[in-house]
Design a protein around this motif. Sequence first.
Motif, PDB file in Angstrom:
ATOM      1  N   LEU A  76      26.219  27.555 -27.612  1.00 32.71           N
ATOM      2  CA  LEU A  76      25.187  28.597 -27.621  1.00 32.71           C
ATOM      3  C   LEU A  76      23.797  27.976 -27.426  1.00 32.71           C
ATOM      4  O   LEU A  76      22.784  28.605 -27.703  1.00 32.71           O
ATOM      5  N   ASP A  77      23.779  26.732 -26.958  1.00 33.70           N
ATOM      6  CA  ASP A  77      22.507  26.100 -26.614  1.00 33.70           C
ATOM      7  C   ASP A  77      22.248  26.366 -25.131  1.00 33.70           C
ATOM      8  O   ASP A  77      22.494  25.508 -24.278  1.00 33.70           O
ATOM      9  N   PHE A  78      21.774  27.583 -24.846  1.00 30.56           N
ATOM     10  CA  PHE A  78      21.591  28.005 -23.458  1.00 30.56           C
ATOM     11  C   PHE A  78      20.401  27.309 -22.804  1.00 30.56           C
ATOM     12  O   PHE A  78      20.249  27.347 -21.593  1.00 30.56           O
TER      13      PHE A  78
ATOM     14  N   PRO B 135      22.409  23.234 -22.161  1.00 29.72           N
ATOM     15  CA  PRO B 135      23.872  23.217 -22.333  1.00 29.72           C
ATOM     16  C   PRO B 135      24.432  21.800 -22.222  1.00 29.72           C
ATOM     17  O   PRO B 135      23.958  21.016 -21.395  1.00 29.72           O
ATOM     18  N   SER B 136      25.378  21.450 -23.077  1.00 29.86           N
ATOM     19  CA  SER B 136      25.923  20.089 -23.096  1.00 29.86           C
ATOM     20  C   SER B 136      27.434  20.039 -22.997  1.00 29.86           C
ATOM     21  O   SER B 136      28.002  19.079 -22.492  1.00 29.86           O
ATOM     22  N   LEU B 137      28.107  21.045 -23.527  1.00 33.82           N
ATOM     23  CA  LEU B 137      29.561  20.913 -23.711  1.00 33.82           C
ATOM     24  C   LEU B 137      30.323  20.774 -22.399  1.00 33.82           C
ATOM     25  O   LEU B 137      31.303  20.045 -22.333  1.00 33.82           O
TER      26      LEU B 137
ATOM     27  N   LYS C 111      23.488  17.820 -33.491  1.00 34.10           N
ATOM     28  CA  LYS C 111      24.221  19.097 -33.529  1.00 34.10           C
ATOM     29  C   LYS C 111      25.458  19.092 -32.636  1.00 34.10           C
ATOM     30  O   LYS C 111      26.535  19.493 -33.060  1.00 34.10           O
ATOM     31  N   THR C 112      25.246  18.626 -31.400  1.00 32.06           N
ATOM     32  CA  THR C 112      26.342  18.711 -30.433  1.00 32.06           C
ATOM     33  C   THR C 112      27.488  17.782 -30.810  1.00 32.06           C
ATOM     34  O   THR C 112      28.650  18.192 -30.827  1.00 32.06           O
ATOM     35  N   ILE C 113      27.147  16.563 -31.167  1.00 31.26           N
ATOM     36  CA  ILE C 113      28.198  15.604 -31.524  1.00 31.26           C
ATOM     37  C   ILE C 113      28.920  16.064 -32.803  1.00 31.26           C
ATOM     38  O   ILE C 113      30.137  15.934 -32.930  1.00 31.26           O
TER      39      ILE C 113
ATOM     40  N   PHE D 278      29.729  27.189 -33.591  1.00 32.35           N
ATOM     41  CA  PHE D 278      28.637  27.450 -32.656  1.00 32.35           C
ATOM     42  C   PHE D 278      27.699  26.252 -32.594  1.00 32.35           C
ATOM     43  O   PHE D 278      27.066  25.902 -33.594  1.00 32.35           O
ATOM     44  N   ASP D 279      27.570  25.656 -31.418  1.00 32.36           N
ATOM     45  CA  ASP D 279      26.531  24.649 -31.198  1.00 32.36           C
ATOM     46  C   ASP D 279      25.290  25.410 -30.715  1.00 32.36           C
ATOM     47  O   ASP D 279      25.406  26.280 -29.861  1.00 32.36           O
ATOM     48  N   THR D 280      24.123  25.105 -31.265  1.00 33.41           N
ATOM     49  CA  THR D 280      22.939  25.925 -30.976  1.00 33.41           C
ATOM     50  C   THR D 280      21.758  25.097 -30.472  1.00 33.41           C
ATOM     51  O   THR D 280      21.787  23.870 -30.496  1.00 33.41           O
TER      52      THR D 280
END
Lengths: 128, 258
Positions: free
Chosen positions: B39-41, B44-46, B16-18, B134-136
Amino acid sequence: MGTVVSKQGVLGKKHIRMLEKIRESLEKLNEKMEIIIELQKHGGREIQPLPETPLDVMTLLSMPDHLRKTAMTVCRLGRATAEEVAQQTHRARAVESAYLNQLVIMGYLKKERKGRKAYFYVEKENQG
Amino acid sequence: MGKVIAVHSYKGGTGKTILSINLAAALVKHGKKVCLMDLDFRAPSLSTLLKVEKADYWLNDYLNGICGIDKVLIDLTERIRDGGKLFVGLANPTTEAIRDISAKDRKWEMRALGRLLSLRNTLLNDKGFDYLVFDTSPGLQYSSINAIVSADLVIVASTLDKSDVEGTKRMLKELYDLFEKKTRIVTNKVLYGENIKSVKDVRSQMEELYGVPILGVIPCFCDVSRAKGTLIFVEDKPDHPFTKIMDEIATELEKMKV
Ligand SMILES: Nc1ncnc2c1ncn2[C@@H]1O[C@H](COP(=O)(O)OP(=O)(O)O)[C@@H](O)[C@H]1O
Ligand SMILES: [Mg+2]
Protein backbone atom coordinates in the motif's frame (compact mmCIF):
# COMPACT_ATOMS: atom_id res chain seq x y z
CA MET A 1 -63.03 -18.65 31.11
CA GLY A 2 -61.32 -19.32 27.85
CA THR A 3 -63.11 -16.42 26.10
CA VAL A 4 -62.14 -13.98 28.86
CA VAL A 5 -58.49 -14.94 28.54
CA SER A 6 -58.58 -14.50 24.78
CA LYS A 7 -60.36 -11.16 25.12
CA GLN A 8 -57.68 -10.02 27.52
CA GLY A 9 -55.15 -11.27 25.02
CA VAL A 10 -56.67 -9.16 22.26
CA LEU A 11 -56.82 -6.13 24.52
CA GLY A 12 -53.20 -6.71 25.51
CA LYS A 13 -52.11 -6.81 21.89
CA LYS A 14 -54.04 -3.64 21.15
CA HIS A 15 -52.38 -1.92 24.06
CA ILE A 16 -48.96 -3.05 23.01
CA ARG A 17 -49.56 -1.82 19.47
CA MET A 18 -50.69 1.54 20.80
CA LEU A 19 -47.70 1.83 23.09
CA GLU A 20 -45.41 0.96 20.20
CA LYS A 21 -46.99 3.69 18.11
CA ILE A 22 -46.50 6.19 20.92
CA ARG A 23 -42.89 5.12 21.29
CA GLU A 24 -42.32 5.45 17.57
CA SER A 25 -43.82 8.93 17.56
CA LEU A 26 -41.75 9.96 20.54
CA GLU A 27 -38.59 8.73 18.84
CA LYS A 28 -39.38 10.70 15.71
CA LEU A 29 -40.13 13.74 17.82
CA ASN A 30 -36.88 13.24 19.69
CA GLU A 31 -34.89 13.12 16.45
CA LYS A 32 -36.55 16.30 15.23
CA MET A 33 -35.74 18.01 18.51
CA GLU A 34 -32.12 16.93 18.25
CA ILE A 35 -31.90 18.42 14.78
CA ILE A 36 -33.53 21.66 15.94
CA ILE A 37 -31.13 21.90 18.87
CA GLU A 38 -28.19 21.28 16.54
CA LEU A 39 -29.39 23.92 14.11
CA GLN A 40 -29.83 26.43 16.93
CA LYS A 41 -26.25 25.81 17.94
CA HIS A 42 -25.27 26.83 14.42
CA GLY A 43 -27.13 30.11 14.70
CA GLY A 44 -30.49 28.71 13.59
CA ARG A 45 -30.03 30.13 10.14
CA GLU A 46 -29.17 27.03 8.18
CA ILE A 47 -32.38 25.07 7.76
CA GLN A 48 -30.91 22.70 5.20
CA PRO A 49 -28.15 20.24 6.04
CA LEU A 50 -24.72 21.24 4.76
CA PRO A 51 -23.88 19.95 1.29
CA GLU A 52 -22.59 16.42 1.12
CA THR A 53 -18.99 16.29 2.33
CA PRO A 54 -16.70 13.28 1.93
CA LEU A 55 -15.98 11.44 5.16
CA ASP A 56 -12.31 10.74 4.47
CA VAL A 57 -9.62 9.87 7.01
CA MET A 58 -8.26 13.43 7.27
CA THR A 59 -11.76 14.65 8.08
CA LEU A 60 -12.12 11.86 10.64
CA LEU A 61 -8.80 12.91 12.20
CA SER A 62 -9.90 16.52 12.62
CA MET A 63 -13.27 15.67 14.19
CA PRO A 64 -13.98 15.96 17.90
CA ASP A 65 -13.36 12.60 19.64
CA HIS A 66 -16.99 11.83 20.42
CA LEU A 67 -18.11 12.27 16.80
CA ARG A 68 -15.10 10.40 15.38
CA LYS A 69 -16.04 7.33 17.36
CA THR A 70 -19.56 7.35 15.93
CA ALA A 71 -18.41 8.13 12.37
CA MET A 72 -15.75 5.38 12.45
CA THR A 73 -18.32 2.87 13.57
CA VAL A 74 -20.62 3.72 10.66
CA CYS A 75 -17.61 3.45 8.29
CA ARG A 76 -16.88 -0.02 9.62
CA LEU A 77 -20.48 -1.25 9.62
CA GLY A 78 -21.28 0.38 6.27
CA ARG A 79 -24.89 1.03 7.21
CA ALA A 80 -26.28 1.04 10.72
CA THR A 81 -29.05 2.13 13.08
CA ALA A 82 -28.36 4.14 16.23
CA GLU A 83 -28.97 0.94 18.17
CA GLU A 84 -26.29 -0.96 16.21
CA VAL A 85 -23.78 1.87 16.62
CA ALA A 86 -24.51 2.03 20.35
CA GLN A 87 -23.78 -1.69 20.67
CA GLN A 88 -20.30 -1.12 19.23
CA THR A 89 -19.42 2.06 21.10
CA HIS A 90 -21.01 1.03 24.41
CA ARG A 91 -22.75 4.38 24.65
CA ALA A 92 -26.47 5.01 25.04
CA ARG A 93 -28.68 4.70 21.97
CA ALA A 94 -30.05 8.21 22.46
CA VAL A 95 -26.52 9.61 22.59
CA GLU A 96 -25.54 7.86 19.35
CA SER A 97 -28.79 9.00 17.75
CA ALA A 98 -27.90 12.61 18.57
CA TYR A 99 -24.34 12.24 17.21
CA LEU A 100 -25.54 10.46 14.06
CA ASN A 101 -28.07 13.17 13.32
CA GLN A 102 -25.38 15.76 13.91
CA LEU A 103 -23.16 13.98 11.35
CA VAL A 104 -26.08 14.00 8.90
CA ILE A 105 -26.49 17.75 9.37
CA MET A 106 -22.77 18.25 8.84
CA GLY A 107 -23.14 16.45 5.49
CA TYR A 108 -20.95 13.45 6.37
CA LEU A 109 -23.66 10.81 6.66
CA LYS A 110 -26.90 10.05 4.88
CA LYS A 111 -30.04 8.93 6.62
CA GLU A 112 -32.76 6.70 5.27
CA ARG A 113 -35.97 5.54 6.90
CA LYS A 114 -37.09 1.96 6.35
CA GLY A 115 -40.34 1.32 8.18
CA ARG A 116 -39.73 2.13 11.83
CA LYS A 117 -35.96 2.15 11.59
CA ALA A 118 -33.59 4.91 10.57
CA TYR A 119 -30.40 3.78 8.85
CA PHE A 120 -27.25 5.88 8.65
CA TYR A 121 -24.58 5.36 5.99
CA VAL A 122 -21.71 6.98 4.13
CA GLU A 123 -22.74 8.17 0.67
CA LYS A 124 -21.06 6.05 -1.99
CA GLU A 125 -23.39 6.48 -4.94
CA ASN A 126 -20.64 7.13 -7.47
CA GLN A 127 -18.59 4.15 -6.38
CA GLY A 128 -17.45 1.99 -9.26
CA MET B 1 -11.33 -14.56 12.44
CA GLY B 2 -8.10 -13.28 10.93
CA LYS B 3 -6.19 -10.13 11.62
CA VAL B 4 -5.03 -7.14 9.63
CA ILE B 5 -1.61 -5.73 10.44
CA ALA B 6 -0.44 -2.37 9.06
CA VAL B 7 3.30 -1.75 9.13
CA HIS B 8 3.87 1.99 9.31
CA SER B 9 6.53 4.52 10.35
CA TYR B 10 7.14 8.24 10.68
CA LYS B 11 10.21 8.40 8.46
CA GLY B 12 11.19 6.47 5.36
CA GLY B 13 13.87 3.79 5.32
CA THR B 14 13.03 2.50 8.80
CA GLY B 15 12.54 -1.06 7.53
CA LYS B 16 8.77 -1.26 6.90
CA THR B 17 9.13 -3.18 3.67
CA ILE B 18 11.71 -5.66 4.89
CA LEU B 19 9.68 -6.19 8.08
CA SER B 20 6.44 -6.66 6.12
CA ILE B 21 7.96 -9.26 3.79
CA ASN B 22 9.69 -11.22 6.54
CA LEU B 23 6.78 -11.02 8.93
CA ALA B 24 4.46 -12.38 6.23
CA ALA B 25 6.98 -15.13 5.46
CA ALA B 26 7.38 -16.01 9.17
CA LEU B 27 3.60 -16.32 9.58
CA VAL B 28 3.46 -18.54 6.47
CA LYS B 29 6.22 -20.68 8.00
CA HIS B 30 3.92 -21.06 11.01
CA GLY B 31 1.29 -22.54 8.70
CA LYS B 32 -0.82 -19.42 8.19
CA LYS B 33 -2.57 -18.20 5.07
CA VAL B 34 -1.18 -14.71 4.58
CA CYS B 35 -1.75 -11.89 2.12
CA LEU B 36 1.01 -9.29 1.84
CA MET B 37 -0.07 -5.99 0.29
CA ASP B 38 1.94 -3.09 -1.03
CA LEU B 39 0.00 0.00 0.00
CA ASP B 40 3.03 2.24 -0.50
CA PHE B 41 1.70 3.72 -3.73
CA ARG B 42 4.28 6.54 -3.59
CA ALA B 43 7.26 4.21 -3.70
CA PRO B 44 6.10 0.68 -4.57
CA SER B 45 8.71 -1.97 -3.69
CA LEU B 46 7.19 -5.43 -3.51
CA SER B 47 7.02 -6.08 -7.25
CA THR B 48 10.79 -5.53 -7.52
CA LEU B 49 11.79 -7.26 -4.29
CA LEU B 50 9.59 -10.30 -4.91
CA LYS B 51 10.59 -10.32 -8.59
CA VAL B 52 7.05 -10.20 -9.95
CA GLU B 53 7.47 -7.66 -12.72
CA LYS B 54 4.25 -8.41 -14.51
CA ALA B 55 0.83 -8.26 -12.97
CA ASP B 56 -2.46 -8.25 -14.86
CA TYR B 57 -4.04 -6.07 -12.22
CA TRP B 58 -2.64 -3.95 -9.41
CA LEU B 59 -4.04 -2.81 -6.07
CA ASN B 60 -4.38 0.60 -7.77
CA ASP B 61 -6.97 -0.98 -10.10
CA TYR B 62 -8.85 -2.50 -7.18
CA LEU B 63 -9.00 0.84 -5.36
CA ASN B 64 -10.09 2.53 -8.59
CA GLY B 65 -12.99 0.10 -8.79
CA ILE B 66 -11.76 -1.45 -12.05
CA CYS B 67 -11.54 -5.04 -10.79
CA GLY B 68 -12.22 -7.34 -7.86
CA ILE B 69 -9.49 -8.25 -5.37
CA ASP B 70 -9.17 -11.84 -6.66
CA LYS B 71 -7.83 -10.46 -9.97
CA VAL B 72 -5.04 -8.64 -8.09
CA LEU B 73 -3.75 -11.37 -5.80
CA ILE B 74 -0.74 -13.40 -6.95
CA ASP B 75 0.00 -16.79 -5.41
CA LEU B 76 3.61 -16.87 -4.18
CA THR B 77 3.21 -19.93 -1.96
CA GLU B 78 6.01 -21.69 -3.86
CA ARG B 79 8.47 -19.03 -2.68
CA ILE B 80 8.18 -20.36 0.90
CA ARG B 81 8.94 -24.03 1.53
CA ASP B 82 6.77 -25.88 4.06
CA GLY B 83 4.02 -23.88 5.62
CA GLY B 84 0.77 -22.17 4.85
CA LYS B 85 0.02 -19.98 1.88
CA LEU B 86 1.41 -16.68 0.67
CA PHE B 87 -0.41 -14.27 -1.63
CA VAL B 88 0.62 -10.75 -2.61
CA GLY B 89 -1.18 -7.69 -3.90
CA LEU B 90 1.14 -5.26 -5.67
CA ALA B 91 1.20 -1.51 -6.15
CA ASN B 92 1.80 -0.34 -9.69
CA PRO B 93 5.42 0.95 -9.79
CA THR B 94 5.18 2.94 -13.04
CA THR B 95 5.71 6.70 -12.77
CA GLU B 96 2.37 7.29 -14.43
CA ALA B 97 0.55 5.22 -11.80
CA ILE B 98 2.34 6.99 -8.95
CA ARG B 99 1.44 10.36 -10.42
CA ASP B 100 -2.15 9.24 -10.93
CA ILE B 101 -2.66 8.09 -7.35
CA SER B 102 -0.96 11.19 -5.91
CA ALA B 103 -3.54 13.40 -7.62
CA LYS B 104 -6.64 11.80 -6.10
CA ASP B 105 -9.12 13.94 -4.18
CA ARG B 106 -10.79 13.47 -0.80
CA LYS B 107 -13.81 11.80 -2.30
CA TRP B 108 -11.64 9.18 -4.00
CA GLU B 109 -9.74 8.59 -0.76
CA MET B 110 -13.02 8.10 1.05
CA ARG B 111 -14.09 5.45 -1.46
CA ALA B 112 -10.63 3.86 -1.26
CA LEU B 113 -11.17 3.48 2.48
CA GLY B 114 -14.54 1.84 1.80
CA ARG B 115 -12.88 -0.58 -0.63
CA LEU B 116 -10.09 -1.40 1.83
CA LEU B 117 -12.64 -2.14 4.52
CA SER B 118 -14.60 -4.40 2.19
CA LEU B 119 -11.39 -6.12 1.03
CA ARG B 120 -10.77 -6.88 4.66
CA ASN B 121 -14.12 -8.63 4.96
CA THR B 122 -13.74 -10.52 1.69
CA LEU B 123 -10.29 -11.88 2.45
CA LEU B 124 -10.73 -12.66 6.15
CA ASN B 125 -14.32 -13.92 6.13
CA ASP B 126 -14.86 -15.41 2.67
CA LYS B 127 -11.37 -16.43 1.52
CA GLY B 128 -10.14 -17.68 4.88
CA PHE B 129 -6.98 -15.62 5.20
CA ASP B 130 -5.42 -15.63 8.68
CA TYR B 131 -3.41 -12.43 8.21
CA LEU B 132 -3.27 -9.44 5.92
CA VAL B 133 0.01 -7.53 6.15
CA PHE B 134 -0.07 -3.96 4.78
CA ASP B 135 3.20 -2.31 3.82
CA THR B 136 2.62 1.46 3.80
CA SER B 137 4.15 4.84 2.95
CA PRO B 138 5.81 6.72 5.82
CA GLY B 139 4.14 9.63 7.60
CA LEU B 140 0.70 11.12 7.20
CA GLN B 141 -0.15 9.92 3.69
CA TYR B 142 -3.78 9.33 2.81
CA SER B 143 -3.16 5.75 1.69
CA SER B 144 -1.30 4.97 4.91
CA ILE B 145 -4.01 6.40 7.14
CA ASN B 146 -6.59 4.42 5.18
CA ALA B 147 -4.49 1.32 5.84
CA ILE B 148 -4.21 2.16 9.55
CA VAL B 149 -7.96 2.69 9.88
CA SER B 150 -8.58 -0.69 8.20
CA ALA B 151 -6.11 -2.53 10.44
CA ASP B 152 -6.52 -4.33 13.78
CA LEU B 153 -2.92 -3.72 14.76
CA VAL B 154 -0.35 -1.14 13.73
CA ILE B 155 3.31 -2.10 13.90
CA VAL B 156 5.41 1.05 13.92
CA ALA B 157 8.97 0.64 12.69
CA SER B 158 11.27 3.17 14.28
CA THR B 159 15.00 3.63 14.43
CA LEU B 160 16.78 5.30 17.35
CA ASP B 161 17.28 8.43 15.24
CA LYS B 162 16.12 11.45 17.27
CA SER B 163 13.80 12.88 14.63
CA ASP B 164 12.32 9.44 14.01
CA VAL B 165 11.68 8.86 17.72
CA GLU B 166 10.06 12.29 18.18
CA GLY B 167 7.89 11.81 15.09
CA THR B 168 6.84 8.35 16.22
CA LYS B 169 5.87 9.74 19.62
CA ARG B 170 3.69 12.38 17.96
CA MET B 171 2.00 9.84 15.71
CA LEU B 172 1.15 7.67 18.70
CA LYS B 173 -0.77 10.54 20.27
CA GLU B 174 -2.10 12.32 17.21
CA LEU B 175 -2.81 9.44 14.85
CA TYR B 176 -3.04 5.89 16.21
CA ASP B 177 -4.63 6.91 19.53
CA LEU B 178 -7.28 9.01 17.80
CA PHE B 179 -8.37 5.97 15.80
CA GLU B 180 -8.12 3.81 18.94
CA LYS B 181 -5.66 1.48 17.24
CA LYS B 182 -3.72 -1.17 19.05
CA THR B 183 -0.10 -0.23 18.43
CA ARG B 184 3.25 -1.99 18.85
CA ILE B 185 6.76 -0.69 18.20
CA VAL B 186 9.61 -2.45 16.45
CA THR B 187 12.91 -0.68 17.04
CA ASN B 188 15.06 -1.37 14.01
CA LYS B 189 18.65 -0.78 12.91
CA VAL B 190 19.93 -0.64 16.48
CA LEU B 191 23.66 -0.02 16.91
CA TYR B 192 24.90 -0.94 20.36
CA GLY B 193 27.28 1.38 22.15
CA GLU B 194 27.76 3.56 25.23
CA ASN B 195 24.19 4.04 26.43
CA ILE B 196 22.68 1.03 24.76
CA LYS B 197 24.37 -2.23 25.61
CA SER B 198 21.63 -4.81 25.18
CA VAL B 199 18.16 -5.59 23.83
CA LYS B 200 16.91 -5.15 27.39
CA ASP B 201 18.26 -1.58 27.48
CA VAL B 202 16.48 -0.67 24.26
CA ARG B 203 13.25 -2.28 25.37
CA SER B 204 13.08 -0.49 28.71
CA GLN B 205 14.17 2.87 27.27
CA MET B 206 11.70 2.73 24.39
CA GLU B 207 8.80 1.42 26.46
CA GLU B 208 9.34 4.29 28.86
CA LEU B 209 9.52 6.78 26.00
CA TYR B 210 6.55 5.57 23.96
CA GLY B 211 4.29 4.11 26.62
CA VAL B 212 3.41 1.16 24.38
CA PRO B 213 4.88 -2.36 24.33
CA ILE B 214 7.94 -3.06 22.19
CA LEU B 215 7.27 -5.98 19.86
CA GLY B 216 10.85 -6.43 18.75
CA VAL B 217 14.35 -4.99 18.81
CA ILE B 218 16.39 -5.57 15.66
CA PRO B 219 20.09 -4.72 15.43
CA CYS B 220 21.59 -3.22 12.31
CA PHE B 221 22.79 -6.28 10.37
CA CYS B 222 25.33 -5.76 7.62
CA ASP B 223 24.04 -8.98 6.01
CA VAL B 224 20.58 -7.48 5.70
CA SER B 225 21.95 -4.31 4.17
CA ARG B 226 24.24 -6.24 1.83
CA ALA B 227 21.41 -8.40 0.49
CA LYS B 228 19.85 -5.25 -1.03
CA GLY B 229 16.40 -6.58 -0.32
CA THR B 230 16.75 -9.49 -2.72
CA LEU B 231 16.58 -12.18 -0.03
CA ILE B 232 13.66 -13.18 2.14
CA PHE B 233 15.79 -13.85 5.21
CA VAL B 234 13.14 -15.91 6.96
CA GLU B 235 13.19 -18.31 3.99
CA ASP B 236 16.66 -17.97 2.53
CA LYS B 237 18.73 -17.55 5.74
CA PRO B 238 16.97 -19.75 8.30
CA ASP B 239 19.83 -19.60 10.79
CA HIS B 240 20.41 -15.86 10.70
CA PRO B 241 19.69 -13.91 13.92
CA PHE B 242 17.38 -11.61 11.91
CA THR B 243 15.26 -14.66 11.06
CA LYS B 244 15.17 -15.65 14.71
CA ILE B 245 13.85 -12.23 15.73
CA MET B 246 11.19 -12.26 13.00
CA ASP B 247 10.11 -15.72 14.13
CA GLU B 248 9.74 -14.46 17.70
CA ILE B 249 7.68 -11.47 16.51
CA ALA B 250 5.39 -13.79 14.51
CA THR B 251 4.93 -16.02 17.58
CA GLU B 252 4.13 -12.98 19.70
CA LEU B 253 1.54 -11.80 17.14
CA GLU B 254 -0.17 -15.18 17.12
CA LYS B 255 -0.52 -15.00 20.91
CA MET B 256 -2.05 -11.53 20.74
CA LYS B 257 -5.80 -11.10 20.81
CA VAL B 258 -6.76 -8.14 18.67
N1 LIG C 1 17.98 -4.32 10.65
C1 LIG C 1 18.57 -3.86 9.52
N2 LIG C 1 19.90 -3.92 9.35
C2 LIG C 1 20.48 -3.45 8.23
N3 LIG C 1 19.82 -2.89 7.21
C3 LIG C 1 18.49 -2.80 7.32
C4 LIG C 1 17.78 -3.27 8.46
N4 LIG C 1 16.45 -3.04 8.27
C5 LIG C 1 16.35 -2.46 7.06
N5 LIG C 1 17.56 -2.31 6.48
C6 LIG C 1 17.84 -1.70 5.17
O1 LIG C 1 17.36 -0.36 5.16
C7 LIG C 1 16.86 -0.03 3.90
C8 LIG C 1 15.44 0.46 4.01
O2 LIG C 1 14.60 -0.60 4.38
P1 LIG C 1 13.10 -0.70 3.87
O3 LIG C 1 12.54 -1.95 4.40
O4 LIG C 1 13.04 -0.49 2.41
O5 LIG C 1 12.50 0.57 4.63
P2 LIG C 1 11.11 1.34 4.36
O6 LIG C 1 10.21 0.38 3.68
O7 LIG C 1 10.64 1.70 5.74
O8 LIG C 1 11.42 2.54 3.56
C9 LIG C 1 16.99 -1.27 3.02
O9 LIG C 1 18.12 -1.17 2.26
C10 LIG C 1 17.11 -2.38 4.03
O10 LIG C 1 17.83 -3.46 3.54
MG1 LIG D 1 9.05 0.57 1.93
